[in-house]
Write an enzyme that holds these catalytic residues in place. Structure first.
Site, short mmCIF file in Angstrom:
data_model
loop_
_atom_site.label_atom_id
_atom_site.label_comp_id
_atom_site.label_asym_id
_atom_site.label_seq_id
_atom_site.Cartn_x
_atom_site.Cartn_y
_atom_site.Cartn_z
N HIS A 51 0.15 -1.26 -0.05
CA HIS A 51 -0.19 0.30 0.16
C HIS A 51 0.70 1.25 0.57
CE1 HIS A 51 -4.12 -1.75 2.10
NE2 HIS A 51 -3.36 -3.03 1.09
N GLU A 53 0.47 3.70 1.78
CA GLU A 53 1.60 4.76 2.95
C GLU A 53 2.10 3.83 3.09
OE1 GLU A 53 -3.47 4.60 3.73
OE2 GLU A 53 -1.60 3.67 1.65
N CYS A 81 -6.43 1.65 5.34
CA CYS A 81 -6.84 0.40 6.77
C CYS A 81 -6.11 0.04 7.99
CB CYS A 81 -6.96 -0.55 5.53
SG CYS A 81 -4.99 -0.73 5.00
N CYS A 84 -2.57 -0.31 7.67
CA CYS A 84 -2.20 1.29 7.90
C CYS A 84 -1.87 2.31 8.47
CB CYS A 84 -2.35 1.99 6.10
SG CYS A 84 -1.85 0.97 4.87
#
Length: 153
Positions: A51, A53, A81, A84
């Site tokens: 992801h 992040e 999410c 993260c």
């Protein structure tokens, strides 16, 4: 300044979009300068942890040669999410700026708020709605295009 930094995160989201990745972009800022940029590459790498992040945190940590990002702020186009949000807490980021919220998997205020509702050893400041419409639009366009692609198969 916040809008300028979110525009940079949106540039990263566009890179993901062009790779048919969910268009999420993140940047990390320290002392008014961007020190890390990233976008989702989950499909490209077939890795659920790729992801924007997480990648941005890894890049910033490498650049600063520390996992403690206390004096850093993250700008991300879509609400993180749980994975993260946990990484943001663990990295000790000072503040998180979010473009648009994620009503399905968001863990910074939508579904739950890991950053502020629990008694972790670090609290991350939070601000939402930075360039909200732009951040929403790229996601809407992406999923519309993805549906077209899938319907042609």
């Amino acid at each position: 300044m916040q809008e300028q930094f979110m525009k940079e995160a949106l540039k990263e989201a566009k890179k993901a979009y062009n790779k048919l990745e969910i268009p999420v972009g993140a940047i990390i800022v320290k002392d008014g300068k961007i020190i890390a940029r990233a976008h989702n590459i989950k499909e490209e790498n077939q890795d659920t942890t790729k992801h924007a992040e997480i990648i941005a945190i890894q890049k910033a940590s490498k650049k600063l040669e520390t996992w403690r990002l206390n004096d850093c702020e993250m700008y991300v186009t879509l609400e993180p999410c749980a994975m993260c949000a946990g990484a943001i807490i663990q990295a000790r980021l000072k503040k998180l700026y979010i473009g648009t919220m994620d009503q399905k998997t968001g863990a910074c205020g939508s579904v739950l708020n890991l950053l502020q509702d629990f008694k972790f050893n670090h609290i991350v400041e939070l601000e939402t709605g930075i360039l909200k419409e732009d951040c929403e639009q790229i996601l809407k366009n992406f999923f519309k295009e993805l549906r077209k692609i899938k319907s042609k198969k």
